[in-house]
Every structure is written in structure tokens, then in C-alpha cells.
Scaffold this active site. Structure first.
Site, PDB file in Angstrom:
ATOM      1  N   GLY A   1       0.806  -1.218   0.000  1.00 37.10           N
ATOM      2  CA  GLY A   1       0.000   0.000   0.000  1.00 37.10           C
ATOM      3  C   GLY A   1       0.835   1.262   0.000  1.00 37.10           C
ATOM      4  O   GLY A   1       0.370   2.315   0.439  1.00 37.10           O
ATOM      5  N   GLY A   2       2.075   1.171  -0.502  1.00 38.14           N
ATOM      6  CA  GLY A   2       2.924   2.354  -0.626  1.00 38.14           C
ATOM      7  C   GLY A   2       3.529   2.847   0.683  1.00 38.14           C
ATOM      8  O   GLY A   2       4.167   3.893   0.716  1.00 38.14           O
TER       9      GLY A   2
ATOM     10  N   ASN B   1       2.267 -10.273  -5.562  1.00 40.82           N
ATOM     11  CA  ASN B   1       1.199 -10.305  -4.559  1.00 40.82           C
ATOM     12  C   ASN B   1       0.597 -11.700  -4.598  1.00 40.82           C
ATOM     13  O   ASN B   1       0.018 -12.101  -5.604  1.00 40.82           O
ATOM     14  CB  ASN B   1       0.123  -9.259  -4.856  1.00 40.82           C
ATOM     15  CG  ASN B   1       0.635  -7.840  -4.624  1.00 40.82           C
ATOM     16  OD1 ASN B   1       0.354  -6.941  -5.396  1.00 40.82           O
ATOM     17  ND2 ASN B   1       1.405  -7.622  -3.576  1.00 40.82           N
TER      18      ASN B   1
ATOM     19  N   ARG C   1      -1.996 -13.308  -3.760  1.00 38.12           N
ATOM     20  CA  ARG C   1      -3.430 -13.307  -3.424  1.00 38.12           C
ATOM     21  C   ARG C   1      -4.175 -12.782  -4.647  1.00 38.12           C
ATOM     22  O   ARG C   1      -3.558 -12.359  -5.618  1.00 38.12           O
ATOM     23  CB  ARG C   1      -3.680 -12.364  -2.245  1.00 38.12           C
ATOM     24  CG  ARG C   1      -3.116 -10.974  -2.510  1.00 38.12           C
ATOM     25  CD  ARG C   1      -3.565  -9.941  -1.522  1.00 38.12           C
ATOM     26  NE  ARG C   1      -2.780  -8.730  -1.599  1.00 38.12           N
ATOM     27  CZ  ARG C   1      -2.914  -7.767  -2.490  1.00 38.12           C
ATOM     28  NH1 ARG C   1      -3.822  -7.860  -3.446  1.00 38.12           N
ATOM     29  NH2 ARG C   1      -2.150  -6.701  -2.489  1.00 38.12           N
TER      30      ARG C   1
ATOM     31  N   LYS D   1      17.139   1.540  -7.625  1.00 38.92           N
ATOM     32  CA  LYS D   1      17.202   2.722  -8.467  1.00 38.92           C
ATOM     33  C   LYS D   1      15.778   3.226  -8.629  1.00 38.92           C
ATOM     34  O   LYS D   1      14.861   2.416  -8.805  1.00 38.92           O
ATOM     35  CB  LYS D   1      17.698   2.319  -9.853  1.00 38.92           C
ATOM     36  CG  LYS D   1      19.185   2.400 -10.024  1.00 38.92           C
ATOM     37  CD  LYS D   1      19.515   3.771 -10.520  1.00 38.92           C
ATOM     38  CE  LYS D   1      20.636   3.783 -11.516  1.00 38.92           C
ATOM     39  NZ  LYS D   1      21.521   4.926 -11.270  1.00 38.92           N
TER      40      LYS D   1
HETATM   41  P1  ADP Z   1       3.427  -1.614  -2.422  1.00 39.57           P
HETATM   42  O1  ADP Z   1       3.550  -3.087  -2.150  1.00 39.57           O
HETATM   43  O2  ADP Z   1       3.571  -0.758  -1.206  1.00 39.57           O
HETATM   44  O3  ADP Z   1       2.218  -1.281  -3.257  1.00 39.57           O
HETATM   45  P2  ADP Z   1       5.170  -1.636  -4.746  1.00 39.57           P
HETATM   46  O4  ADP Z   1       6.490  -2.296  -4.704  1.00 39.57           O
HETATM   47  O5  ADP Z   1       4.051  -2.382  -5.439  1.00 39.57           O
HETATM   48  O6  ADP Z   1       4.722  -1.244  -3.274  1.00 39.57           O
HETATM   49  O7  ADP Z   1       5.310  -0.209  -5.410  1.00 39.57           O
HETATM   50  C1  ADP Z   1       4.227   0.663  -5.497  1.00 39.57           C
HETATM   51  C2  ADP Z   1       4.527   1.760  -6.458  1.00 39.57           C
HETATM   52  O8  ADP Z   1       5.711   2.485  -6.079  1.00 39.57           O
HETATM   53  C3  ADP Z   1       4.802   1.313  -7.879  1.00 39.57           C
HETATM   54  O9  ADP Z   1       3.626   1.083  -8.619  1.00 39.57           O
HETATM   55  C4  ADP Z   1       5.607   2.493  -8.411  1.00 39.57           C
HETATM   56  O10 ADP Z   1       4.757   3.581  -8.722  1.00 39.57           O
HETATM   57  C5  ADP Z   1       6.439   2.900  -7.224  1.00 39.57           C
HETATM   58  N1  ADP Z   1       7.773   2.262  -7.239  1.00 39.57           N
HETATM   59  C6  ADP Z   1       8.188   1.188  -6.523  1.00 39.57           C
HETATM   60  N2  ADP Z   1       9.487   0.893  -6.803  1.00 39.57           N
HETATM   61  C7  ADP Z   1       9.912   1.802  -7.701  1.00 39.57           C
HETATM   62  C8  ADP Z   1      11.166   2.043  -8.374  1.00 39.57           C
HETATM   63  N3  ADP Z   1      12.243   1.293  -8.184  1.00 39.57           N
HETATM   64  N4  ADP Z   1      11.209   3.082  -9.247  1.00 39.57           N
HETATM   65  C9  ADP Z   1      10.134   3.867  -9.472  1.00 39.57           C
HETATM   66  N5  ADP Z   1       8.944   3.701  -8.858  1.00 39.57           N
HETATM   67  C10 ADP Z   1       8.827   2.690  -7.982  1.00 39.57           C
END
Ligand code: ADP
Length: 440
Positions: free
Chosen positions: A164-165, A289, A291, A201
Site C-alpha cells: 500500500g505504498g 502479490n 493473493r 534505483k
Molecule cells: P506496495 O507493495 O507498497 O504497493 P510496490 O512495490 O508495489 O509497493 O510499489 C508501489 C509503487 O511504487 C509502484 O507502482 C511504483 O509507482 C512505485 N515504485 C516502486 N518501486 C519503484 C522504483 N524502483 N522506481 C520507481 N517507482 C517505484
């Protein structure tokens, strides 16, 4: 044989799972917190059991209460839905120890993928291209700062247990790194009980492209095409569509084959999603994910496969009802998430309908939306022959949506998809800034 299934969730996903069970002739057991006595999933299930007070940790996250409810109701199986305990390997294990069928992947597979550092190591092992970054978790901050100086900025600090960011921070200057690692780590500790962070990165303005996967216990794994979820606010998805304007059939096939190799390699069965960042024609593994996801109806709309029914079939030990060569992508599909911006009582509710129009929700006239849980109150999904028609259709469908008494983001969602930037397509995750500028 699953004859009776407990849904360990609430809201639209609980309703979605109960509907699938009814079609399969399976008896349903709902669980609910004291805040959810009047909830639609409670009314729809054959039996409903209260599992505790409103806070999630006392009810929807209370493992022993949920398992007791299942045993009491003589359920054979538990479907965890999304969020809450859906990616909790400990819960999956306890469900199995209680002699119940877990509708999801093997707990060991959940563990291998749930932790993002280990998921990435597995992806690498099976030859899936990964988002560049520092290997493993951050253990020594000074060494990490030096390594980042060599690798170059910007970077993103991410929580290994994240979701969830949360616990995510973008760093553009090396002197800001150490402090941000500490902040991200303590955020992660607070949110997930695990402060482990790692560094990638930052792929500026890459697209978020994910592939729907499903496997069975016979070892078959297939991919059901991608969803583009690049329209995000604070790393949270607002709009999902398929196909992605960026993905060619050749890229889709390569991504799919890479993902199948990884899922087969770790012995994955059930539904799962592999998330990639996509930039300059290249895709990079981000996470899995383990699920079903909120946006699964997008894939159901273009493939005609009922993913929830397939999950139940697989949990039952049956093979998937479809093979890779059966999967066809029929036109275009889009989902819009409708979020409540404040709690309230639904005074009037009239969802849209029509050809290839689907609304997954738990609202009804008179229902009081509790302030306690996720703010999403409905998902609107459409299917259309082309993206251009799909956008027009979604706008028209959303205009029909009548919901009084609960303020939502419906109008702002309409504005987003009606911009020239959205209509053009082929953007990355920074697109919302540009869209907001266009809206003014
Ligand atoms: P969560 O599990 O919290 O949702 P994610 O790993 O799915 O986290 O990442 C969520 C969002 O964060 C991605 O859709 C993207 O927008 C951004 N993000 C994550 N990692 C990167 C990265 N290395 N570079 C750019 N954006 C990223």
C-alpha cells in the site's frame, strides 16, 4: 471437497466471493466485526458470525477468532480475500493445521514472495529481469550510502514487508539518504512490525504493469495478460486498464514466459500477480502479490475467466479449467475505484448497468459506511472493443452512477480519464501530476 466456505473479509471482495460460491453450490459463512452488523456480505451469506469489535486487529485480523468461527460453522475452507490476512503465511498455516482448506498458495510460497527482498532474489534465480538496485536488505547505513554514491541517484527506499505504498521514500540527494533510511525503517516497523528496508534505483516515471497469474496443484501455471496501473496517487492505484498501451504481444509473451518460469520454479498455485516497472520497452520485476487483487475484474472482463471460481477449484485440488492456449484477450477493459472521502449514510443508491458494465460494491440505500476500514466503496468495470470507446463508455457509465449521502471521488475520477493526457495513453506513474495540471 469444499462444501462450505468461510470468507475472512468484508466489503465488496466478500460479496464477490460469496457470489462465486453460490454459483458453485457452496454454502457460505460470513464473518463480521461489531461495526459491520448491517453489512451486505452478512446479509448475503448463509450464515454469519461476529468475530469481534470494530478495530481490524480485534476482528478481521484476529486469527483465532476467525478459525474458531470456521470450525463452529463447520466450514471446510477459508478464502482470505484481499488485504487483512490474505498474505499472512502464519494464518494460512493455522488454517491448514485446523484441518481446513486454505484458498491460496502454499504458506511457504507466500513466505518466499511476501518478503520483497527474498521475492527479488527468487525472481533473479529464475531469470526474471529485476529493478536495478543494491542486493539484499540494508544492514549498514554507512556502507549503503557509499554504495548508492557509486550506483547513482535517485533511489527509492522500500520496506521489505511493505504494501500500500507505506515505508517508501524517494531520495534524490546522497546527503538525504541516511536520515531517510532511518525514517523509512521506523515507518515500516510501525506499519508491518518489520523495519527491514532495501534500495532500488528510482525508475523515474516508469509505467506500472502487472501480470495476472494462476496455477493449480498439478503444476500448471498460466498468465492472463497485463493490467496497467500507472495512474496512482501516493503509490496507490486509482485506475487500472488492460491491455496496457505500452505492451506489445511480443513483450506480453516474454513477460508471461518469465513469470511462468518463476511461479513454476517455486511451486506456486492459486491466483497471484507479478508486478513490473516498465520503461523504454524494458520490464523490471518489482514484487509478487500472493493473493487475488482488487483490480482482478479487469482481467476477468477481457479474458472471460472467473478468477475467484478458479481459485476455489484449484484449492479443491482440481486442475485449472483453462489452458494458456485458451486465453484470448477480448478488446479493452478498465476499472475505476470509487473511494468515500468521508463516512456517511447512503440516502440513495443507483449503480449503472449495461452491456459489459460491472459494479462490484457493498452499498445499498440506507447503509451506513463505517469510518473504520478501507475507503473504497465501489469498483466500476467496463469492457469495450477499443480503449477510445472504453474511455467514453466509462464516462457515460459514471454519469449514470447515483449515490447520495456519501461523498466520493467519482467526479474527480471522471475528470482524470477525460483529459487528453489520459486519452493519449502510454504514460508512467508520474502521470497524475500532469493530469492535475491539465485539469487545472
Ligand atoms: P506496495 O507493495 O507498497 O504497493 P510496490 O512495490 O508495489 O509497493 O510499489 C508501489 C509503487 O511504487 C509502484 O507502482 C511504483 O509507482 C512505485 N515504485 C516502486 N518501486 C519503484 C522504483 N524502483 N522506481 C520507481 N517507482 C517505484
Amino acid at each position: 471437497m469444499i462444501r462450505s466456505l468461510l470468507v475472512a473479509n468484508r466489503g465488496e471482495i466478500a460479496v464477490r466471493i460469496i457470489r462465486a460460491c453460490k454459483e458453485l453450490g457452496i454454502r457460505t459463512v460470513a464473518v463480521y466485526s461489531e461495526a459491520d452488523r448491517q453489512a451486505l456480505h452478512v446479509k448475503m451469506a448463509d450464515q454469519a458470525i461476529c468475530i469481534g469489535p470494530p478495530p481490524s486487529k480485534d476482528s478481521y485480523l484476529n486469527i483465532s477468532n476467525i478459525i474458531s468461527a470456521a470450525l463452529h460453522a463447520r466450514a471446510d475452507a477459508i478464502h482470505p480475500g484481499v488485504g487483512f490476512l490474505s498474505e499472512n503465511a502464519e494464518f494460512a498455516r493455522q488454517v491448514q493445521l485446523a484441518g481446513l482448506v486454505w484458498v491460496g498458495p502454499d504458506p511457504q510460497a507466500i513466505e518466499m514472495l511476501g518478503d520483497k527482498v527474498s521475492a527479488k532474489a527468487n525472481a533473479k534465480k529464475y531469470g526474471v529481469p529485476c529493478t536495478p538496485g543494491l542486493e539484499g536488505a540494508v544492514t549498514n547505513i554507512e556502507k549503503t550510502v557509499e554504495a548508492v554514491r557509486d550506483m547513482g541517484l535517485p533511489v527509492i527506499i522500500k520496506a521489505s514487508a511493505g504494501g500500500g505504498g507505506k515505508g517508501m521514500r524517494v531520495v534524490r540527494k546522497v546527503e538525504d539518504l541516511a536520515d531517510n533510511i532511518r525514517i523509512a525503517s521506523s515507518e515500516a516497523e510501525k506499519s508491518f512490525g518489520d523495519g527491514t528496508v532495501f534500495i532500488e534505483k528510482y525508475l523515474e516515471n516508469a509505467a506500472h504493469v502487472e501480470l495476472q497469474m494462476i496455477g493449480d496443484k498439478q503444476g500448471n501455471v498460466i498468465y492472463l495478460g497485463e493490467r496497467d496501473c500507472s495512474v496512482q496517487r501516493n503509490h496507490q492505484k486509482l485506475v487500472e486498464e488492460s491491455p496496457s498501451p505500452l505492451v506489445t504481444p511480443e513483450i506480453r509473451r516474454r513477460m508471461g514466459e518469465d513469470a511462468v518460469r518463476l511461479f513454476k520454479g517455486i511451486g506456486y498455485f492459486g491466483a497471484g500477480t507479478i508486478e513490473f516497472l516498465f520503461k523504454d520497452g524494458q520490464y523490471y520485476f518489482m514484487e509478487v502479490n500472493s493473493r487475488i487483487q482488487v483490480e482482478h475484474p479487469v482481467t476477468e472482463m477481457i479474458t472471460n475467466v472467473d478468477l475467484i471460481k478458479e481459485m476455489i477449484r484449484v484449492a479443491n485440488g482440481e486442475p485449472l479449467s483453462v489452458k494458456q492456449e485458451d486465453i484470448r484477450f477480448d478488446g479493452y477493459a478498465m476499472e475505476i475505484r470509487i473511494n468515500a472521502t468521508a463516512p456517511g449514510t447512503v440516502k440513495y443508491y443507483l449503480p449503472p448497468s449495461g452491456f459489459k458494465v460491472r459494479v462490484d460494491s457493498f452499498l445499498y440505500t440506507g447503509y451506513k459506511v463505517p469510518p473504520t476500514y478501507d475507503s473504497m466503496v465501489a469498483k466500476v468495470i467496463i469492457g469495450a472493443p477499443t480503449r477510445a470507446e472504453g474511455i467514453n463508455k466509462m464516462l457515460s457509465v459514471l454519469s449514470e452512477f447515483e449515490l447520495d449521502g456519501v461523498p466520493t471521488n467519482l467526479e474527480s475520477q471522471k475528470k482524470i480519464i477525460n483529459t487528453s493526457i489520459f486519452r493519449k495513453g502510454g504514460f508512467g506513474t508520474n502521470v497524475l501530476d500532469a493530469i492535475m495540471k491539465e485539469i487545472g
